[in-house]
Design a protein around this motif. Structure first.
Motif, PDB file in Angstrom:
ATOM      1  N   GLY A 122       3.216   4.150   0.247  1.00  5.17           N
ATOM      2  CA  GLY A 122       4.616   3.486   0.348  1.00  5.17           C
ATOM      3  C   GLY A 122       5.672   4.377   0.011  1.00  5.17           C
ATOM      4  N   ALA A 123       6.880   3.764   0.193  1.00  4.42           N
ATOM      5  CA  ALA A 123       8.050   4.379  -0.151  1.00  4.42           C
ATOM      6  C   ALA A 123       9.262   3.197  -0.166  1.00  4.42           C
ATOM      7  CB  ALA A 123       8.491   5.453   0.893  1.00  4.42           C
ATOM      8  N   ASP A 124       9.893   3.350  -1.239  1.00  2.58           N
ATOM      9  CA  ASP A 124      10.998   2.531  -1.255  1.00  2.58           C
ATOM     10  C   ASP A 124      10.380   1.013  -1.547  1.00  2.58           C
ATOM     11  OD1 ASP A 124      13.022   4.346  -1.650  1.00  2.58           O
ATOM     12  OD2 ASP A 124      13.367   4.392   0.558  1.00  2.58           O
ATOM     13  N   ASN A 125      10.735   0.075  -0.453  1.00  2.77           N
ATOM     14  CA  ASN A 125      10.230  -1.278  -0.330  1.00  2.77           C
ATOM     15  C   ASN A 125       9.308  -1.329   0.899  1.00  2.77           C
ATOM     16  OD1 ASN A 125      11.961  -1.146   1.764  1.00  2.77           O
ATOM     17  ND2 ASN A 125      12.667  -3.242   1.523  1.00  2.77           N
ATOM     18  N   SER A 126       8.656  -0.208   1.538  1.00  2.00           N
ATOM     19  CA  SER A 126       7.857  -0.442   2.664  1.00  2.00           C
ATOM     20  C   SER A 126       6.456   0.098   2.135  1.00  2.00           C
ATOM     21  CB  SER A 126       8.371   0.575   3.780  1.00  2.00           C
ATOM     22  OG  SER A 126       9.648  -0.063   4.176  1.00  2.00           O
ATOM     23  N   VAL A 127       5.327  -0.729   2.663  1.00  2.00           N
ATOM     24  CA  VAL A 127       3.934   0.019   2.621  1.00  2.00           C
ATOM     25  C   VAL A 127       3.478  -0.075   3.865  1.00  2.00           C
ATOM     26  CG1 VAL A 127       1.919  -0.772   1.533  1.00  2.00           C
ATOM     27  CG2 VAL A 127       3.844  -1.102   0.292  1.00  2.00           C
ATOM     28  N   VAL A 128       2.361   1.183   3.926  1.00  2.00           N
ATOM     29  CA  VAL A 128       1.716   1.167   5.080  1.00  2.00           C
ATOM     30  C   VAL A 128       0.138   1.080   4.762  1.00  2.00           C
ATOM     31  CG1 VAL A 128       1.094   2.895   6.972  1.00  2.00           C
ATOM     32  CG2 VAL A 128       3.171   2.988   6.042  1.00  2.00           C
ATOM     33  N   VAL A 129      -0.498   0.377   5.497  1.00  2.00           N
ATOM     34  CA  VAL A 129      -1.717   0.196   5.052  1.00  2.00           C
ATOM     35  C   VAL A 129      -2.763   0.364   6.525  1.00  2.00           C
ATOM     36  CG1 VAL A 129      -3.785  -1.397   4.488  1.00  2.00           C
ATOM     37  CG2 VAL A 129      -1.335  -1.714   3.716  1.00  2.00           C
ATOM     38  N   ARG A 130      -3.736   1.238   6.243  1.00  2.00           N
ATOM     39  CA  ARG A 130      -4.554   1.790   7.375  1.00  2.00           C
ATOM     40  C   ARG A 130      -5.886   1.088   7.115  1.00  2.00           C
ATOM     41  NH1 ARG A 130      -8.501   5.572   8.079  1.00  2.00           N
ATOM     42  NH2 ARG A 130      -7.905   6.646   6.223  1.00  2.00           N
ATOM     43  N   TRP A 131      -6.286   0.033   7.943  1.00  2.00           N
ATOM     44  CA  TRP A 131      -7.593  -0.596   7.558  1.00  2.00           C
ATOM     45  C   TRP A 131      -8.645  -0.908   8.751  1.00  2.00           C
ATOM     46  CZ3 TRP A 131      -7.858  -4.836  10.953  1.00  2.00           C
ATOM     47  CH2 TRP A 131      -6.566  -5.109  11.787  1.00  2.00           C
ATOM     48  N   SER A 132      -9.847  -1.175   8.394  1.00  2.00           N
ATOM     49  CA  SER A 132     -10.675  -1.698   9.332  1.00  2.00           C
ATOM     50  C   SER A 132     -11.531  -3.045   9.025  1.00  2.00           C
ATOM     51  CB  SER A 132     -11.867  -0.441   9.294  1.00  2.00           C
ATOM     52  OG  SER A 132     -12.631  -0.390   8.021  1.00  2.00           O
ATOM     53  N   GLY A 133     -12.003  -3.472  10.000  1.00  2.00           N
ATOM     54  CA  GLY A 133     -12.475  -5.002   9.537  1.00  2.00           C
ATOM     55  C   GLY A 133     -13.677  -5.103  10.606  1.00  2.00           C
ATOM     56  N   VAL A 134     -14.659  -5.755   9.790  1.00  2.00           N
ATOM     57  CA  VAL A 134     -15.864  -6.049  10.477  1.00  2.00           C
ATOM     58  C   VAL A 134     -16.106  -7.684  10.535  1.00  2.00           C
ATOM     59  CG1 VAL A 134     -17.286  -3.956  10.251  1.00  2.00           C
ATOM     60  CG2 VAL A 134     -17.337  -5.848   8.438  1.00  2.00           C
ATOM     61  N   MET A 135     -16.326  -8.330  11.499  1.00  2.00           N
ATOM     62  CA  MET A 135     -16.624  -9.567  11.656  1.00  2.00           C
ATOM     63  C   MET A 135     -17.527 -10.144  12.704  1.00  2.00           C
ATOM     64  SD  MET A 135     -12.767  -9.917  13.306  1.00  2.00           S
ATOM     65  CE  MET A 135     -12.393  -8.157  12.503  1.00  2.00           C
ATOM     66  N   THR A 136     -18.183 -11.558  12.622  1.00  2.00           N
ATOM     67  CA  THR A 136     -19.013 -11.811  13.664  1.00  2.00           C
ATOM     68  C   THR A 136     -18.211 -12.908  14.565  1.00  2.00           C
ATOM     69  OG1 THR A 136     -20.705 -11.595  12.116  1.00  2.00           O
ATOM     70  CG2 THR A 136     -21.149 -13.007  14.143  1.00  2.00           C
ATOM     71  N   HIS A 137     -18.169 -12.855  15.728  1.00  2.00           N
ATOM     72  CA  HIS A 137     -17.536 -13.706  16.558  1.00  2.00           C
ATOM     73  C   HIS A 137     -18.462 -15.170  16.944  1.00  2.00           C
ATOM     74  CE1 HIS A 137     -16.165 -14.826  20.784  1.00  2.00           C
ATOM     75  NE2 HIS A 137     -15.200 -15.379  20.041  1.00  2.00           N
ATOM     76  N   THR A 138     -18.167 -16.023  16.007  1.00  2.00           N
ATOM     77  CA  THR A 138     -18.698 -17.385  16.122  1.00  2.00           C
ATOM     78  C   THR A 138     -18.212 -18.494  16.308  1.00  2.00           C
ATOM     79  OG1 THR A 138     -18.443 -17.638  13.697  1.00  2.00           O
ATOM     80  CG2 THR A 138     -20.366 -16.451  14.024  1.00  2.00           C
ATOM     81  N   GLY A 139     -16.800 -18.394  16.783  1.00  2.00           N
ATOM     82  CA  GLY A 139     -16.079 -19.505  17.186  1.00  2.00           C
ATOM     83  C   GLY A 139     -15.317 -19.341  18.335  1.00  2.00           C
TER      84      GLY A 139
END
Length: 192
Positions: A122-139
């Motif tokens: 981040g810098a000042d009042n900003s944040v950058v998040v690089r993310w990944s997600g795993v999940m199962t399609h059950t709905g």
């Protein structure tokens, strides 16, 4: 000694930081509404440290997405927040209620979401998040019949934080890749 108005000094940075910390603590405890501090930097708002802002975003991903805590959305998102890129192209979400609607659709389709923060800065009042997600399609909450297919998605989130709340957010995540993974499973099930 008598207190004279002419002897009032302008608050220093440590004074403002302490006032912001105390105000933030009382606000998070539900004790008082968060006032704007006219002498604080950034147009009268309390500035949290970059480290605190990153910690707030880590809490967001952990509690909202991984643990499914709707209350955290209300706790960490400003009432007048705006967000772009989380839903359909060009659709802007406004405030926690809009975000909860999206959250319910995504968690309804993928209740076991587990996001991992790959990088955050981040810098000042900003944040950058690089993310990944795993999940199962059950709905079927995204308009596609459940496939029970395990999928993986990646994304980048940018958030602006003021007074300990997310006020603006931009997301760029691989929605097409997610739907392709789900559609492949749907097509395979249809041909079986």
């Amino acid at each position: 000694a008598a207190f004279a108005s002419s002897s009032v000094r302008k608050p220093s940075a440590p004074d403002i930081k302490l006032a912001c910390a105390v105000t933030s603590w009382y606000t998070s405890a539900g004790e008082l509404p968060l006032p704007e501090l006219t002498s604080a930097p950034s147009k009268g708002r309390c500035l949290m440290s970059v480290e605190d802002n990153i910690a707030l975003m880590k809490k967001w991903f952990k509690e909202v997405w991984n643990e499914g805590r709707v209350q955290t959305i209300y706790d960490l998102m400003a009432e007048n927040a705006t967000a772009v890129g989380q839903d359909q192209p060009g659709k802007e979400l406004r405030g926690p209620r809009d975000f909860v609607t999206l959250f319910n659709r995504i968690r309804g389709a993928f209740p076991d979401i587990k996001n991992t923060i790959e990088d955050a800065f981040g810098a000042d009042n900003s944040v950058v998040v690089r993310w990944s997600g795993v999940m199962t399609h059950t709905g079927d909450h995204l308009g596609v019949r459940a496939t029970n297919k395990r999928v993986r998605v990646t994304g980048i989130t940018i958030a602006q934080i003021e007074n300990g709340k997310i006020v603006r957010g931009w997301d760029n995540w691989d929605q097409l890749g997610l739907m392709q993974q789900v559609s492949t499973a749907t097509a395979a099930a249809a041909t079986s």
